[in-house]
Structure formats: C-alpha cells, structure tokens
Design a protein around this motif. Structure first.
Motif, PDB file in Angstrom:
ATOM      1  N   PHE A  53      -6.191  11.097 -14.120  1.00 15.93           N
ATOM      2  CA  PHE A  53      -7.303  10.519 -14.872  1.00 15.93           C
ATOM      3  C   PHE A  53      -7.268   8.991 -14.775  1.00 15.93           C
ATOM      4  N   THR A  54      -6.075   8.421 -14.926  1.00 15.71           N
ATOM      5  CA  THR A  54      -5.916   6.973 -14.844  1.00 15.71           C
ATOM      6  C   THR A  54      -6.207   6.478 -13.437  1.00 15.71           C
ATOM      7  N   LEU A  55      -5.740   7.217 -12.439  1.00 18.31           N
ATOM      8  CA  LEU A  55      -6.014   6.840 -11.054  1.00 18.31           C
ATOM      9  C   LEU A  55      -7.514   6.850 -10.771  1.00 18.31           C
ATOM     10  N   GLN A  56      -8.200   7.857 -11.265  1.00 18.52           N
ATOM     11  CA  GLN A  56      -9.654   7.946 -11.086  1.00 18.52           C
ATOM     12  C   GLN A  56     -10.343   6.743 -11.734  1.00 18.52           C
ATOM     13  N   GLY A  57      -9.941   6.400 -12.940  1.00 16.19           N
ATOM     14  CA  GLY A  57     -10.529   5.244 -13.623  1.00 16.19           C
ATOM     15  C   GLY A  57     -10.231   3.941 -12.904  1.00 16.19           C
ATOM     16  N   PHE A 106       0.830  -1.202   0.000  1.00 18.72           N
ATOM     17  CA  PHE A 106       0.000   0.000   0.000  1.00 18.72           C
ATOM     18  C   PHE A 106       0.867   1.255   0.000  1.00 18.72           C
ATOM     19  N   LEU A 107       1.908   1.284   0.816  1.00 19.10           N
ATOM     20  CA  LEU A 107       2.792   2.447   0.863  1.00 19.10           C
ATOM     21  C   LEU A 107       3.530   2.647  -0.460  1.00 19.10           C
ATOM     22  N   LEU A 108       3.886   1.552  -1.135  1.00 17.82           N
ATOM     23  CA  LEU A 108       4.523   1.663  -2.451  1.00 17.82           C
ATOM     24  C   LEU A 108       3.567   2.268  -3.477  1.00 17.82           C
ATOM     25  N   VAL A 109       2.318   1.870  -3.443  1.00 14.77           N
ATOM     26  CA  VAL A 109       1.328   2.434  -4.365  1.00 14.77           C
ATOM     27  C   VAL A 109       1.138   3.924  -4.096  1.00 14.77           C
ATOM     28  N   LEU A 130       4.076   5.764  -5.482  1.00 16.78           N
ATOM     29  CA  LEU A 130       4.017   5.865  -6.943  1.00 16.78           C
ATOM     30  C   LEU A 130       3.042   6.941  -7.404  1.00 16.78           C
ATOM     31  N   VAL A 131       2.003   7.166  -6.637  1.00 18.08           N
ATOM     32  CA  VAL A 131       1.026   8.189  -6.998  1.00 18.08           C
ATOM     33  C   VAL A 131       1.550   9.583  -6.661  1.00 18.08           C
ATOM     34  N   LEU A 132       2.222   9.730  -5.534  1.00 10.41           N
ATOM     35  CA  LEU A 132       2.623  11.060  -5.068  1.00 10.41           C
ATOM     36  C   LEU A 132       3.952  11.557  -5.636  1.00 10.41           C
ATOM     37  N   VAL A 133       4.873  10.673  -5.980  1.00  9.19           N
ATOM     38  CA  VAL A 133       6.190  11.082  -6.467  1.00  9.19           C
ATOM     39  C   VAL A 133       6.119  12.014  -7.685  1.00  9.19           C
ATOM     40  N   PRO A 134       5.272  11.779  -8.690  1.00 13.58           N
ATOM     41  CA  PRO A 134       5.244  12.688  -9.840  1.00 13.58           C
ATOM     42  C   PRO A 134       4.890  14.136  -9.494  1.00 13.58           C
ATOM     43  N   PRO A 193      -3.463  20.811 -13.075  1.00 15.30           N
ATOM     44  CA  PRO A 193      -2.234  20.040 -12.856  1.00 15.30           C
ATOM     45  C   PRO A 193      -1.023  20.736 -13.462  1.00 15.30           C
ATOM     46  N   ALA A 194       0.138  20.450 -12.882  1.00 13.56           N
ATOM     47  CA  ALA A 194       1.372  21.108 -13.320  1.00 13.56           C
ATOM     48  C   ALA A 194       1.754  20.727 -14.752  1.00 13.56           C
ATOM     49  N   SER A 195       1.414  19.520 -15.187  1.00 12.78           N
ATOM     50  CA  SER A 195       1.748  19.107 -16.552  1.00 12.78           C
ATOM     51  C   SER A 195       0.711  18.107 -17.045  1.00 12.78           C
ATOM     52  N   GLY A 196       0.789  17.806 -18.320  1.00 11.60           N
ATOM     53  CA  GLY A 196      -0.129  16.852 -18.925  1.00 11.60           C
ATOM     54  C   GLY A 196       0.051  15.446 -18.384  1.00 11.60           C
ATOM     55  N   GLU A 197       1.296  15.111 -18.004  1.00 11.26           N
ATOM     56  CA  GLU A 197       1.551  13.773 -17.473  1.00 11.26           C
ATOM     57  C   GLU A 197       0.837  13.575 -16.143  1.00 11.26           C
ATOM     58  N   ILE A 198       0.858  14.600 -15.297  1.00 10.49           N
ATOM     59  CA  ILE A 198       0.174  14.501 -14.007  1.00 10.49           C
ATOM     60  C   ILE A 198      -1.332  14.444 -14.228  1.00 10.49           C
ATOM     61  N   GLU A 199      -1.816  15.209 -15.190  1.00  7.14           N
ATOM     62  CA  GLU A 199      -3.239  15.164 -15.509  1.00  7.14           C
ATOM     63  C   GLU A 199      -3.635  13.763 -15.973  1.00  7.14           C
TER      64      GLU A 199
END
Length: 96
Positions: free
Chosen positions: A67-71, A8-11, A14-18, A57-63
C-alpha cells in the motif's frame, strides 16, 4: 550512473526482501477494510461480498508495504508531472 544503479538495486532489494522473510501467522494487523467488514457483518449478517481479492498478501506487514509502495509511486508520478510543467513554464517565460 553507477551510483544511481546501486541506489536503484538497493530500493528493489528493500521492496522484495519482505516477501521472502519468515512470517508470523499470529501477527495482528488490522486496517480499515477489516474493521468495515466486521461492521457490515454485524449490521447485515448474511451479506456476501461482490468479489474476492486476486492476491492475498502473506501478512499485514506486506500488505502495508504494498500500500505504501503504491502511494509512493503515485506521489512520485504526480510530483514529476508538476515539476515538468513548472520547468516548462519557466522555459517559456525565459524566451526559449
């Protein structure tokens, strides 16, 4: 239990690092929203949107990540509900 906590902490990491990585402001990323906006301004140049975004969002990659996280969260909820009702149905038929 410890293994699940580590996963869980790894996930979460992975979400917060970007969000904290350096960004390239000139990175080009365009989605359907941007293309639709361009088409609308071509057809109707004096069009004004009804509202603006609460968070940009700061960039398109974060956006894209958000979006992927929401899905993924939505798919997880739907799969959980389907699995719950399928398992519940098996218990009813087994006589429990």
């Amino acid at each position: 239990m410890k293994k699940n906590l580590i996963l869980f902490l790894l996930v979460v990491a992975l979400v917060l690092v970007p969000f904290f990585m350096p960004q390239n402001k000139e990175a080009e990323f365009g989605g359907a929203d941007g293309q639709a906006e361009e088409m609308i301004t071509q057809i109707h140049p004096d069009y004004e949107p009804w509202f603006s975004s609460l968070y940009e969002p700061a960039s398109g990659e974060i956006e894209s990540l958000l979006f992927t996280l929401q899905g993924s969260i939505g798919a997880g909820v739907i799969c959980y509900i389907l699995g719950y009702y399928r398992g519940r149905g098996r218990n009813v038929h087994a006589g429990n």
